[in-house]
Each structure stands twice: as C-alpha cells, then as structure tokens.
Design an enzyme around this catalytic site. Structure first.
Site, PDB file in Angstrom:
ATOM      1  N   ILE A 162       0.808  -1.123   0.002  1.00  0.00           N
ATOM      2  CA  ILE A 162      -0.208   0.058  -0.018  1.00  0.00           C
ATOM      3  C   ILE A 162       0.806   1.275   0.030  1.00  0.00           C
ATOM      4  O   ILE A 162       2.264   1.210   0.456  1.00  0.00           O
ATOM      5  CB  ILE A 162      -0.996  -0.027   1.080  1.00  0.00           C
ATOM      6  CG1 ILE A 162      -0.083  -0.128   2.623  1.00  0.00           C
ATOM      7  CG2 ILE A 162      -2.046  -0.945   1.028  1.00  0.00           C
ATOM      8  CD1 ILE A 162      -1.161  -0.095   3.713  1.00  0.00           C
ATOM      9  N   ASP A 163       0.347   2.406  -0.677  1.00  0.00           N
ATOM     10  CA  ASP A 163       1.041   3.579  -0.480  1.00  0.00           C
ATOM     11  C   ASP A 163       1.737   3.912   0.684  1.00  0.00           C
ATOM     12  O   ASP A 163       1.142   3.702   1.864  1.00  0.00           O
ATOM     13  CB  ASP A 163       0.404   4.838  -1.021  1.00  0.00           C
ATOM     14  CG  ASP A 163      -0.217   4.516  -2.623  1.00  0.00           C
ATOM     15  OD1 ASP A 163       0.515   3.548  -3.211  1.00  0.00           O
ATOM     16  OD2 ASP A 163      -1.019   4.989  -2.952  1.00  0.00           O
TER      17      ASP A 163
END
Length: 355
Positions: A162-163
C-alpha cells in the site's frame, strides 16, 4: 536494483565525463528482436518509470548512456539485439535489507504469516530515496530471531503493498509456501479488501463501479492515469464503491478492489471527479467543493493540516490461511488523523444546516 531505484540517480546535469573516470553499470537491457528503430531517449524513458526524458538526454550528453559498450547520443536509434546500458560515476546503492528497530502494530501472527496495521507515512519497501526506515526493515527486525526468514529472499515477505501515505492492513508471508498460496489468492482475486476514503464532492447514487485501465500518466510519471477499458494502454482495473457518510462537500466512501493496481483508488476517484481529500498528487489539496467564505476556506485548510495526506485507510483484509485453509478476516480502526478529520466534518455540517 529495480528501474525505480535507478531513475532518481539521473541527476547528471553539468557533469563532464573524463576518460579516466570509472563508471559503474546501473541498468542493462537487450533490445528485443522485434523492436522497431526508436530513439534511445524514448526507449529508456519507457523503461525507467520515475525518470524523465530530459534527464536521460543529459545522461547521454555526459557519456553515461552506452550501446554495445560505446557511449551514444540521445538521438541514437536502438536496433534489435543492441545491449543498452546506463553507466554512472558512482556504484550501486547497497539495497541489502537490514533489520531496523521500528515499532510494528502486529494485528495477527503465527508460524506462516503476520498481519500488520501500517501507519501513514511509513514507506513499505526500500527504493527511490527511501533505503532505510521502511516497513520491510521493521519486519526484518521483528523476525530477526527466526532463522528461516531472510528479508532479502523474494520467496518470503510482503505479499502486496500500500502507498506510503495510506494506512491500514497488510499481510506478510514467513515461508515460501505461505507466500505462494497468498500470492495465488491475490492473483485470482479471491482475497477481500476494503478501504475507507474521504473524497471531494457528493454522489447522486449510493454505490457504483469504476472501470478503466490504469497506467503511468504521460504528463507526470509519478502519477497514474485512467485509460479506456478497451485501450491497450495500462492494465485493467475495477473499483466498487459505496457511500458510507455524506458531508455535503465531501463524502466518506468504502472502496472494494477487484484488482490491485498502483494508486488504483486515488486514480479512479480522480477520474470520476472525486479526488481524495488532501491528496496532493491527484489534486485533492485544492478546495474543490463548498462555499467561497473565508471561514470555510480556513476550515478546509485546517482539515488539510489535521490529516496532511490522502485520506485513505486499508480497513479490512480477508484471505484463506495457507496451512489451515480457514477463512481469515481482519478489521482495523481508523487512525487518529482520519477519525479526527471526520469528526471535524460532522461538527461542521450541522453548523451549516442551522444557519
């Protein structure tokens, strides 16, 4: 080293190449047999995701771009069988993953896997100027006494990502068998993942689906863009969303991913006119909805300060356990910055209504 690690190194303006200068190979690619002649700066631009054509041209001017062991200019046209190399005046950055004592919020752990609730701001994997202080370094420390876990072995470790500025759940495989099993589930889209996002604007409908290929934005290589599903550009992506709470000018939505593309929710929401609140890269730090009053403007600015990142949280994660074959489902609470921002909007909406 990946192409994403290489491209930030192309800061070569005002460098003169001397004959005696030692060069180090950072990138090598053999041109396909079916490749049509194309300028080498364009060819490399397509390979180095986070670089720019201008940087590549300056690298060629400095003598750092080689074909078949000889420097070439940026207008050289690659041919089938050419060996293209990027030769820089500094050695590779050592990307060996070392354990670092970074706190982890471990939601679940057993001999095969662990589920972590990642805070916003923590980079998941080393690269692009973040070679230390990442989630992978933290995992290596947490599992430092497990002889079978090698953080540099691609057969174990993170199953998905995930970012940096997205918070929430992520699963880590401790064994090759677990990573294979979980990887197959992600590939076959049998995992269950939902995100909570605060986006600009109100929705007419209570739910919907966004379909559109996602690929690099040709105008900004650090951003993703959405292309028609029938096009050959980008990879197919599908996001389902459902309205959870309306605040008039912004809306809290639940997003369920059918695919897992880079920046999928951020790009898809931007595409339909609802950028994530406080998402600078996709235009969410502009005041896109609401009043023209100074008080409202200050309210929104205070909201940006309260949650200075895209308001996106990976809330649920579900998969079948690799060994027991039982369904595993996890839910994480919203982080403080996001929950405080939502409370701020809840208080603001009644005050507007009562005026």
């Amino acid at each position: 080293m990946t192409t994403e690690d290489i491209s930030p190194m192309l800061q070569v303006a005002d460098i003169d190449l001397e004959e005696s200068q030692q060069l180090y190979e950072h990138f090598r690619f053999e041109v396909d047999k079916g490749q049509v002649p194309v300028r080498i700066d364009k060819f490399m631009f397509e390979k180095l995701q986070h670089s720019s054509r201008n940087r590549i041209q300056k690298a060629a001017e400095a003598g750092f771009v080689h074909v078949n062991d000889k420097p070439v200019k940026s207008n050289y046209k690659v041919r089938p069988g050419d060996i293209v190399t990027l030769m820089l005046d500094r050695p590779h950055y050592d990307t060996t993953i070392e354990p670092e004592d970074i706190p982890l919020d471990v939601v679940y752990e057993d001999d095969e896997l662990m589920v972590i609730n990642k805070p916003a701001g923590l980079v998941v994997h080393p690269g692009c100027g973040n070679f230390h202080g990442t989630l992978v370094n933290a995992i290596a420390w947490h599992l430092r006494n497990l002889p079978s876990y090698d953080p540099n072995d691609p057969q174990v470790g993170l199953v998905h990502r995930i970012d940096k500025d997205t918070s929430g759940l992520i699963v880590v495989a401790k064994t090759p068998e677990a990573k294979t099993s979980l990887g197959v589930q992600f590939f076959n889209k049998t995992t269950h993942r939902s995100y909570n996002a605060l986006v600009w604007g109100n929705f007419v409908e209570d739910s919907g689906t966004i379909t559109g290929n996602i690929g690099r934005d040709p105008k900004d290589r650090l951003r993703m863009a959405v292309f028609p599903p029938e096009s050959e550009t980008g990879k197919p992506a599908v996001t389902h969303y459902k309205v959870m709470e309306r605040f008039g000018y912004v809306t809290l939505v639940e997003c369920i991913l059918e695919t897992g593309r880079t920046h999928q929710i951020r790009a898809h929401m931007k595409h339909i006119g609802h950028p994530l609140f406080s998402d600078e890269r996709y235009g969410g730090t502009e005041i896109l909805r609401g009043e023209r009053s100074g008080s409202y403007r200050q309210f929104v600015i205070n909201g940006f300060k309260l949650c200075p990142r895209q308001v996106l949280h990976a809330k649920t994660l579900g998969f079948v356990h690799p060994r027991t074959k039982k369904q595993m489902d996890f839910t994480s609470e919203l982080p403080e910055d996001m929950s405080s921002l939502l409370e701020k909007w809840r208080r603001y909406v009644p005050s507007v209504t009562n005026e």
